[in-house]
Design an enzyme around this catalytic site. Structure first.
Site, PDB file in Angstrom:
ATOM      1  N   THR A 174       0.848  -1.191   0.000  1.00 31.60           N
ATOM      2  CA  THR A 174       0.000   0.000   0.000  1.00 31.60           C
ATOM      3  C   THR A 174       0.884   1.241   0.000  1.00 31.60           C
ATOM      4  OG1 THR A 174      -1.827  -1.043   1.161  1.00 31.60           O
ATOM      5  CG2 THR A 174      -1.597   1.319   1.467  1.00 31.60           C
ATOM      6  N   ARG A 202     -14.490  -6.640  -1.020  1.00 34.05           N
ATOM      7  CA  ARG A 202     -13.846  -6.321   0.267  1.00 34.05           C
ATOM      8  C   ARG A 202     -13.206  -4.929   0.200  1.00 34.05           C
ATOM      9  NH1 ARG A 202      -8.422  -4.781   1.900  1.00 34.05           N
ATOM     10  NH2 ARG A 202      -8.025  -5.533   3.999  1.00 34.05           N
ATOM     11  N   VAL A 203     -13.445  -4.139   1.224  1.00 30.70           N
ATOM     12  CA  VAL A 203     -12.834  -2.819   1.314  1.00 30.70           C
ATOM     13  C   VAL A 203     -11.967  -2.784   2.565  1.00 30.70           C
ATOM     14  CG1 VAL A 203     -13.295  -0.353   1.616  1.00 30.70           C
ATOM     15  CG2 VAL A 203     -14.711  -1.700   0.052  1.00 30.70           C
ATOM     16  N   GLY A 204     -10.751  -2.254   2.428  1.00 32.04           N
ATOM     17  CA  GLY A 204      -9.838  -2.194   3.571  1.00 32.04           C
ATOM     18  C   GLY A 204      -9.782  -0.810   4.197  1.00 32.04           C
ATOM     19  N   ASP A 205      -8.717  -0.591   4.947  1.00 37.98           N
ATOM     20  CA  ASP A 205      -8.569   0.666   5.694  1.00 37.98           C
ATOM     21  C   ASP A 205      -8.249   1.871   4.816  1.00 37.98           C
ATOM     22  OD1 ASP A 205      -6.019  -0.857   5.395  1.00 37.98           O
ATOM     23  OD2 ASP A 205      -5.178   1.017   6.163  1.00 37.98           O
ATOM     24  N   THR A 225      -0.415   1.691   6.617  1.00 40.59           N
ATOM     25  CA  THR A 225      -0.287   0.536   5.739  1.00 40.59           C
ATOM     26  C   THR A 225      -0.212  -0.711   6.594  1.00 40.59           C
ATOM     27  OG1 THR A 225       1.084  -0.545   4.059  1.00 40.59           O
ATOM     28  CG2 THR A 225       2.229   0.820   5.647  1.00 40.59           C
ATOM     29  N   GLY A 226      -0.517  -1.840   5.977  1.00 44.51           N
ATOM     30  CA  GLY A 226      -0.474  -3.097   6.715  1.00 44.51           C
ATOM     31  C   GLY A 226      -1.761  -3.862   6.525  1.00 44.51           C
ATOM     32  N   GLY A 228      -5.308  -4.593   6.685  1.00 48.56           N
ATOM     33  CA  GLY A 228      -6.360  -3.589   6.751  1.00 48.56           C
ATOM     34  C   GLY A 228      -7.389  -3.752   7.849  1.00 48.56           C
TER      35      GLY A 228
HETATM   36  N1  GLY Z   1      -1.600  -4.220   0.685  1.00 44.56           N
HETATM   37  C1  GLY Z   1      -1.759  -4.086   2.059  1.00 44.56           C
HETATM   38  C2  GLY Z   1      -0.848  -3.093   2.725  1.00 44.56           C
HETATM   39  O1  GLY Z   1       0.316  -3.078   2.557  1.00 44.56           O
HETATM   40  O2  GLY Z   1      -1.255  -2.263   3.426  1.00 44.56           O
HETATM   41  N1  GLY Z   2      -3.873  -1.787   4.132  1.00 45.94           N
HETATM   42  C1  GLY Z   2      -4.491  -2.044   2.947  1.00 45.94           C
HETATM   43  C2  GLY Z   2      -5.498  -3.085   2.975  1.00 45.94           C
HETATM   44  O1  GLY Z   2      -5.520  -3.961   3.789  1.00 45.94           O
HETATM   45  O2  GLY Z   2      -6.321  -3.044   2.131  1.00 45.94           O
END
Ligand code: GLY
Ligand code: GLY
Length: 304
Positions: A174, A202-205, A225-226, A228
């Site tokens: 991210t 799916r929607v993340g942070d 990042t990380g 979500g």
């Molecule tokens: N793609 C997930 C992240 O690094 O946050």
């Molecule tokens: N941090 C990005 C995700 O999990 O989508």
């Protein structure tokens, strides 16, 4: 106010052979954003420009190079926030767009809404002339092979995403940027392809205000990042701002948020922070986090 900017390109156990591409990508992004600031552009322009560089770079999980979802498709999330009036624009589960961050900005500036998702976001993009691209043009061989491998194993568990000792070559990149301009405006932007093999929809942070992204010119800007889901449960970006408002400095506030993320919900990830006085910091509980910043005196720093 002397303009400053900090960017990240994900937090995970980035293997040594990828350090260079991550640092190069982050440096190119931060230099692009800083050049906007030096020309007198706003913090919003700067973070958009910086994130666009990383969306185009296949190194990162954003735009080109995004993870594929369980259906083998790219679905992306992004947000941009203007810390002067707390306006933000977000898109989620959007397809066929190379620069979700720019579409998020159009949501902020050209609609009465804060967030558009899926097909509605795509229709809005088409209606205002944002270029759309075929699915294949966001797809990298690396991610296609990862998706095939996950399907072969048929046992991919979410747990693998946050355990840094497993699946260690899986990128979690991210991207995000936080900037302050000469007028003291703080802006933050975050963009992602999400997590590998996520369910469609799916929607993340990253597109959720206060979770993966936050900016308040009276306090600070934060991009996370990380993994979500834990970042959403802890509303981590706003948590950092609360700690700053309570008197912590940027390092203490970031460390507190990451400690809470791990202790409370076993989350893994990282945050970048830039406060109203131009202080920059980052915190992460993953082995590595790719970061570049340009602070006072136009000095560049990098971290991995
Ligand atoms: N793609 C997930 C992240 O690094 O946050
Ligand atoms: N941090 C990005 C995700 O999990 O989508």
């Amino acid at each position: 106010m002397e303009p400053c900017i900090i960017v990240h390109g994900g937090a995970w156990d980035i293997p040594e052979d990828l350090w260079d591409s991550h640092l190069r990508g982050c440096s190119a992004a931060v230099e692009e954003g800083h050049s906007f600031l030096q020309r007198g552009a706003s913090a919003v322009d700067a973070v958009e420009a910086a994130v666009k560089v990383m969306e185009e770079d296949p190194t990162f999980d954003a735009g080109l190079g995004s993870f594929l979802n369980a259906d083998g498709e790219v679905e992306m999330d992004a947000t941009i926030m203007d810390g002067d009036d707390l306006s933000f624009g977000a898109v989620a589960a959007v397809q066929h767009i190379l620069h979700p961050i720019s579409l998020a900005r159009q949501v902020m500036e050209r609609t009465q809404h804060c967030m558009l998702v899926g097909d509605g976001a795509l229709r809005f993009a088409r209606s205002i002339g944002v270029p759309t691209v075929p699915h294949e043009s966001l797809l990298t061989q690396r991610e296609f092979e990862r998706w095939q491998e996950i399907k072969r194993r048929q046992s991919f568990e979410d747990r693998e995403f946050f355990d840094p000792t497993r699946d260690r070559y899986s990128p979690r990149g991210t991207v995000g940027a936080v900037a302050i301009d000469s007028k003291g405006k703080i802006a933050a932007a975050t963009s992602t392809g999400g997590t590998p093999n996520k369910m469609a929809g799916r929607v993340g942070d990253s597109s959720l205000v206060g979770c993966g992204n936050y900016a308040d010119s009276k306090c600070a800007g934060v991009s996370a990042t990380g993994w979500g889901e834990p970042l959403m449960k802890t509303v981590i970006a706003r948590r950092v701002c609360h700690s700053l408002e309570d008197g912590m400095n940027v390092k203490q506030a970031g460390d507190e948020a990451i400690r809470y993320l791990e202790d409370r919900v076993k989350g893994y990830g990282g945050v970048i922070i830039l406060d109203k006085d131009g202080n920059m910091s980052y915190s992460h509980n993953t082995p590595k986090m790719a970061i570049a910043g340009i602070g006072a005196g136009a000095t560049i720093f990098k971290h991995i």
